[in-house]
Design a protein around this motif. Structure first.
Motif, PDB file in Angstrom:
ATOM      1  N   SER A 169       0.916  -1.039   0.074  1.00 11.91           N
ATOM      2  CA  SER A 169      -0.165   0.412   0.161  1.00 11.91           C
ATOM      3  C   SER A 169       1.017   1.095   0.364  1.00 11.91           C
ATOM      4  O   SER A 169       0.702   2.591  -0.679  1.00 11.91           O
ATOM      5  N   GLY A 170       2.008   1.566   0.706  1.00 14.35           N
ATOM      6  CA  GLY A 170       2.568   2.174   0.614  1.00 14.35           C
ATOM      7  C   GLY A 170       3.563   2.606  -0.493  1.00 14.35           C
ATOM      8  O   GLY A 170       3.595   3.664  -0.989  1.00 14.35           O
ATOM      9  N   MET A 171       3.724   1.546  -1.152  1.00 14.27           N
ATOM     10  CA  MET A 171       4.668   2.220  -2.432  1.00 14.27           C
ATOM     11  C   MET A 171       3.208   2.424  -3.445  1.00 14.27           C
ATOM     12  O   MET A 171       3.854   3.150  -4.517  1.00 14.27           O
ATOM     13  N   GLN A 172       2.109   1.725  -3.237  1.00 15.71           N
ATOM     14  CA  GLN A 172       1.312   2.254  -4.095  1.00 15.71           C
ATOM     15  C   GLN A 172       1.014   3.988  -4.346  1.00 15.71           C
ATOM     16  O   GLN A 172       0.673   4.387  -4.665  1.00 15.71           O
ATOM     17  N   HIS A 173       0.780   3.921  -2.531  1.00 11.97           N
ATOM     18  CA  HIS A 173       0.835   5.748  -2.726  1.00 11.97           C
ATOM     19  C   HIS A 173       1.681   6.634  -2.708  1.00 11.97           C
ATOM     20  O   HIS A 173       1.895   7.150  -3.269  1.00 11.97           O
ATOM     21  N   SER A 174       3.221   6.455  -2.182  1.00 13.01           N
ATOM     22  CA  SER A 174       4.382   6.836  -2.838  1.00 13.01           C
ATOM     23  C   SER A 174       4.316   6.711  -4.239  1.00 13.01           C
ATOM     24  O   SER A 174       4.677   8.191  -5.293  1.00 13.01           O
ATOM     25  N   ALA A 175       3.806   5.909  -5.432  1.00 16.57           N
ATOM     26  CA  ALA A 175       4.323   6.084  -6.682  1.00 16.57           C
ATOM     27  C   ALA A 175       3.160   6.702  -7.307  1.00 16.57           C
ATOM     28  O   ALA A 175       2.929   7.751  -8.540  1.00 16.57           O
ATOM     29  N   SER A 176       2.065   6.959  -7.108  1.00 11.67           N
ATOM     30  CA  SER A 176       0.655   8.482  -7.020  1.00 11.67           C
ATOM     31  C   SER A 176       1.050   9.447  -7.054  1.00 11.67           C
ATOM     32  O   SER A 176       0.308  10.339  -6.664  1.00 11.67           O
ATOM     33  N   GLY A 177       2.346   9.052  -5.816  1.00 10.28           N
ATOM     34  CA  GLY A 177       2.329  10.990  -5.195  1.00 10.28           C
ATOM     35  C   GLY A 177       1.810  11.238  -4.053  1.00 10.28           C
ATOM     36  O   GLY A 177       1.601  12.048  -3.791  1.00 10.28           O
ATOM     37  N   GLU A 178       0.629  10.435  -3.822  1.00 17.79           N
ATOM     38  CA  GLU A 178       0.186  10.563  -1.949  1.00 17.79           C
ATOM     39  C   GLU A 178       1.180  10.412  -1.472  1.00 17.79           C
ATOM     40  O   GLU A 178       2.138   9.928  -0.920  1.00 17.79           O
ATOM     41  N   ALA A 179       0.959  10.855   0.391  1.00 16.39           N
ATOM     42  CA  ALA A 179       1.834  10.324   1.490  1.00 16.39           C
ATOM     43  C   ALA A 179       1.290   9.706   2.058  1.00 16.39           C
ATOM     44  O   ALA A 179       0.674   9.335   1.329  1.00 16.39           O
TER      45      ALA A 179
END
Length: 148
Positions: free
Chosen positions: A138-148
């Motif tokens: 989940s953290g990698m998906q948020h990082s890839a989409s630019g979310e915190a």
């Protein structure tokens, strides 16, 4: 007498901290109840040892690697992710620098699994590690989409 709390450290080893695409999973050989299940490599913090120093030591002993640590995958408790009633694991993202990992101790197979692949979630993880796998992914998906 209350049994002493056991602090464990583990690494979510990625192929890159900056642009991760794969996670290294390690298959346990023991104890019998956990043999054949997948986990994050790591181990117990020794008395007087810092958490990050323990993680570096464990990864050298188990995989023969030196890593660069990224941020901690923060668990639901101050001690990290509960493993059972008397142990918890703090987990850091990590990237191997230098050598290739080898299954030296506690594991019989290492496998790089794509983060975006459903096979990552389909591996028979140690039950306590499964929520950590979900948090890393989940953290990698948020990082890839630019979310915190």
């Amino acid at each position: 007498m209350q049994p002493e709390f056991v602090q464990v450290v583990g690494a979510a080893i990625l192929d890159s901290l900056e642009q991760p695409t794969r996670l290294l999973a390690a298959r346990r050989t023991s104890p019998p109840a956990l043999a054949g299940l997948w986990e994050f490599p790591g181990g117990k913090v020794e008395p007087g040892e810092g958490h990050e120093a323990a993680l570096h030591r464990e990864l050298d002993e188990e995989l023969g690697v030196v890593v660069r640590l990224g941020h901690e995958v923060v668990g639901p408790r101050p001690e990290g992710w509960p493993l059972n009633e008397k142990a918890a694991m703090r987990v850091w993202l990590a990237e191997i620098i230098g050598s290739e990992p080898s299954a030296l101790a506690d594991h019989d197979e290492l496998r790089w699994v794509p983060l975006a692949d459903e096979r990552l979630m389909g591996l028979p993880w140690i039950p306590a590690d499964f929520p950590i796998v979900e948090a890393v992914r989940s953290g990698m998906q948020h990082s890839a989409s630019g979310e915190a």
